[in-house]
Design an enzyme around this catalytic site. Structure first.
Site, PDB file in Angstrom:
ATOM      1  N   GLY A 131      41.924  34.967  42.624  1.00  0.00           N
ATOM      2  CA  GLY A 131      42.951  35.735  42.711  1.00  0.00           C
ATOM      3  C   GLY A 131      42.634  37.069  43.331  1.00  0.00           C
ATOM      4  N   GLN A 166      42.675  39.742  41.896  1.00  0.00           N
ATOM      5  CA  GLN A 166      41.761  40.841  40.984  1.00  0.00           C
ATOM      6  C   GLN A 166      41.026  40.005  40.265  1.00  0.00           C
ATOM      7  OE1 GLN A 166      41.854  44.201  41.092  1.00  0.00           O
ATOM      8  NE2 GLN A 166      43.462  44.353  42.466  1.00  0.00           N
ATOM      9  N   SER A 167      40.483  39.071  40.634  1.00  0.00           N
ATOM     10  CA  SER A 167      39.734  37.976  39.952  1.00  0.00           C
ATOM     11  C   SER A 167      38.187  38.658  39.435  1.00  0.00           C
ATOM     12  CB  SER A 167      39.274  36.753  40.870  1.00  0.00           C
ATOM     13  OG  SER A 167      38.095  36.134  40.364  1.00  0.00           O
ATOM     14  N   ASN A 168      37.864  38.609  38.133  1.00  0.00           N
ATOM     15  CA  ASN A 168      36.898  39.294  37.629  1.00  0.00           C
ATOM     16  C   ASN A 168      35.593  38.514  38.066  1.00  0.00           C
ATOM     17  OD1 ASN A 168      37.885  41.412  36.446  1.00  0.00           O
ATOM     18  ND2 ASN A 168      38.381  40.049  34.519  1.00  0.00           N
ATOM     19  N   CYS A 201      35.147  37.043  40.918  1.00  0.00           N
ATOM     20  CA  CYS A 201      34.900  37.383  42.599  1.00  0.00           C
ATOM     21  C   CYS A 201      34.135  38.698  42.427  1.00  0.00           C
ATOM     22  CB  CYS A 201      36.177  37.269  43.465  1.00  0.00           C
ATOM     23  SG  CYS A 201      36.952  35.865  43.413  1.00  0.00           S
TER      24      CYS A 201
END
Length: 210
Positions: A73, A75-77, A79
């Site tokens: 997503g 705001q993926s941590n 990523c």
């Protein structure tokens, strides 16, 4: 040691501290509460994904990868951590987001940009379709002579928390703490799986609550 059979690259600052929580212990009615500070893993704001990526990207380097592919997503941590790890190792990073481009770049989106990751926006597709597009991109890059490595939530990444169980056990011994219960956030399935397996290898030293 079991984990020595798997390639690993050092990305974080370990062991993370095991600290007492006396003030919260008073509120909770328990005088011996501790917190394992995996917010201090030391790579791009830390977090649990750093332990995962040490094994994932260790395998990427073993395969001589030159580009890391990851999906998540906006705001993926995971990523964000993958972008930071790739930058540290000198690897290109491509992130596929199943969303539209944001109106303003902030949070993990901004960090991904600063870290040099290339972000692709697929629109609001399902996670299944996003995974398929990730595999298509990997195949395309291979056809161009590149060597992509796809980072995904996997048993390989969970080895980071097998290692965390061993680390926690050693810290408890060194500090004279009789740990019997460990509580984890339920959303962190890969981390919880690794910790449970590590605990089993320690002959069930802790009871893990997820």
């Amino acid at each position: 040691m079991l984990l020595a059979r798997f390639p690993r690259v050092r990305l974080g600052s370990f062991p993370t501290p095991l600290e007492a929580m006396p003030a919260y212990g008073v509120l909770a009615g328990h005088h011996r509460l501790y917190i394992k500070r995996d917010d201090l893993t030391g790579l791009a704001m830390g977090g649990n994904k750093v332990r995962h990526l040490e094994f994932e990207l260790g395998e990427a380097l073993r395969q001589d990868a030159d580009v890391v592919l990851v999906a998540g997503g906006l705001q993926s941590n995971y990523c964000r951590a993958a972008a930071a790890a790739s930058a540290k190792l000198g690897l290109e990073c491509v992130i596929l987001h199943n969303d539209h481009p944001p109106e303003s770049v902030q949070g993990n989106q901004l960090l991904n940009h600063i870290l040099g990751a290339h972000q692709v926006f697929l629109g609001p597709v399902s996670e299944t379709e996003r995974g398929g597009r990730l595999e298509e991109l990997a195949a395309q890059l291979r056809g161009e002579g590149r060597r992509p490595y796809v980072v995904r939530l996997s048993p390989l990444g969970s080895l980071g928390y097998v290692n965390a169980a061993f680390e926690l056990h050693q810290q408890a011994l060194q500090q004279g703490i009789c740990l019997r219960h460990v509580v984890m956030v339920g959303a962190m399935a890969g981390s919880a799986t690794g910790l449970l397996y590590g605990t089993a290898l320690l002959a069930h030293e802790f009871h893990v609550h997820v």
